[in-house]
Design an enzyme around this catalytic site. Sequence first.
Site, short mmCIF file in Angstrom:
data_model
loop_
_atom_site.label_atom_id
_atom_site.label_comp_id
_atom_site.label_asym_id
_atom_site.label_seq_id
_atom_site.Cartn_x
_atom_site.Cartn_y
_atom_site.Cartn_z
N TRP A 155 50.59 -19.07 102.91
CA TRP A 155 50.23 -20.42 102.46
C TRP A 155 51.38 -21.08 101.74
O TRP A 155 51.59 -22.30 101.88
CB TRP A 155 48.97 -20.36 101.61
CG TRP A 155 47.82 -19.80 102.38
CD1 TRP A 155 47.21 -18.58 102.22
CD2 TRP A 155 47.17 -20.41 103.52
NE1 TRP A 155 46.23 -18.41 103.16
CE2 TRP A 155 46.18 -19.50 103.97
CE3 TRP A 155 47.34 -21.62 104.17
CZ2 TRP A 155 45.36 -19.79 105.05
CZ3 TRP A 155 46.52 -21.90 105.26
CH2 TRP A 155 45.54 -21.00 105.69
N ASP B 245 49.08 -23.94 94.03
CA ASP B 245 47.93 -23.82 94.92
C ASP B 245 47.10 -22.65 94.39
O ASP B 245 47.51 -21.50 94.46
CB ASP B 245 48.41 -23.54 96.35
CG ASP B 245 47.27 -23.32 97.34
OD1 ASP B 245 46.09 -23.30 96.92
OD2 ASP B 245 47.57 -23.13 98.52
N LYS C 210 36.54 -20.97 98.50
CA LYS C 210 36.73 -19.57 98.18
C LYS C 210 36.10 -19.20 96.84
O LYS C 210 35.45 -18.17 96.71
CB LYS C 210 38.22 -19.21 98.16
CG LYS C 210 38.91 -19.43 99.51
CD LYS C 210 40.39 -19.14 99.43
CE LYS C 210 41.09 -19.48 100.73
NZ LYS C 210 40.70 -18.61 101.85
#
Length: 362
Positions: free
Chosen positions: A103, A173, A197
């Site tokens: 990511w 993030d 999540k």
Amino acid sequence: MTNRVYNFNAGPSTLPLEVLQQAQEELLNYQGTGMSVMEISHRAKEYEAINAEAEASLKELLNLGDDYRVLFLQGGASTQFTMIPMNFLTPEKTADYILTGAWSEKAQKEAVKFGQVHVAASTQEGNYVRIPEFNEIKLSEAPAYVHLTSNNTIFGTQWQEFPGFGDVPLIADMSSDILSHPFDASKFSLIYAGAQKNLGPSGVTVVIIRQSMIDQAPKSLPSMLRYDIHAKNNSLYNTPPTFSVYMVNLVLRWLKAQGGLTAIGQHNEAKAALIYDAIDQSSGFYTGHAEKNSRSRMNITFRLPSEELEKAFNAEATKQGMIGLKGHRSVGGMRASTYNAMPLAGCQALADFMKDFQRRNG
């Protein structure tokens, strides 16, 4: 609720049962309106109250004051990969990225499209088994910001402490570990997270941003890609994902009722320890991907002695009501995602199964 499974999926993932039950109770008639939250106008006072409470609760949990705003946006973390450099990467500066997994790589690749980018540190060599040491981080001469990914779902690594860079804005993030443990959120100029999540269902992206960063948004950008426009309109510039924000608000209430970040952090430590102990005490039958000092409390990755055993492990676990354990193809093996809403009983059930499976197959 005997037909509920232990959901170890990396995302969308498990939600607190109490939250699901409350949403079920309110689904057809929210607070006497005769409508579902999904049917209420985003301009109605009932929805505006949800929106305002969610922002206030996030700031309360993170101990942040009026110099921060919370935005509820769309497009997932992937849109933030683009919005951040569009808003903050100026021609005379460089965006610094710390690479710790897939990511952060994707975020860095998007930033390259908008200006100068520098890789300040990377643990790609060795397939991202660890988080870099602070002394490995080498900033560019004029960084616009430093970007990191706090937890890596694929590789099972997590920052145990966060670096600081003085006046250089730090951006993170935190999609997979936001609100999972106490930390100093004031170190960050911007935190973003897809909700699916650890915060709620898919469909909404939370952005926590310092006011001084909002003020930097270029007026030349399209309105939907400007943080200042969304902040000025309290995340109501366009129709927001109202039901997803409502669910996030319920999760935040639940989290406060658990005792906040200190209590949930201790709970998450205890959950992860059950599974890591099963790995460490297996005499090599189970092998963790991450180095011990970089282990994630949210995503626990491990291999078995052969792919055949891994397939059998996953099949048997699924039959016993433990789903979503197959690891990402980049790492293989197994991955147990133990987000805030995963109960201790689920981790205990997995640890017990791991020990039993080893006894039968070791």
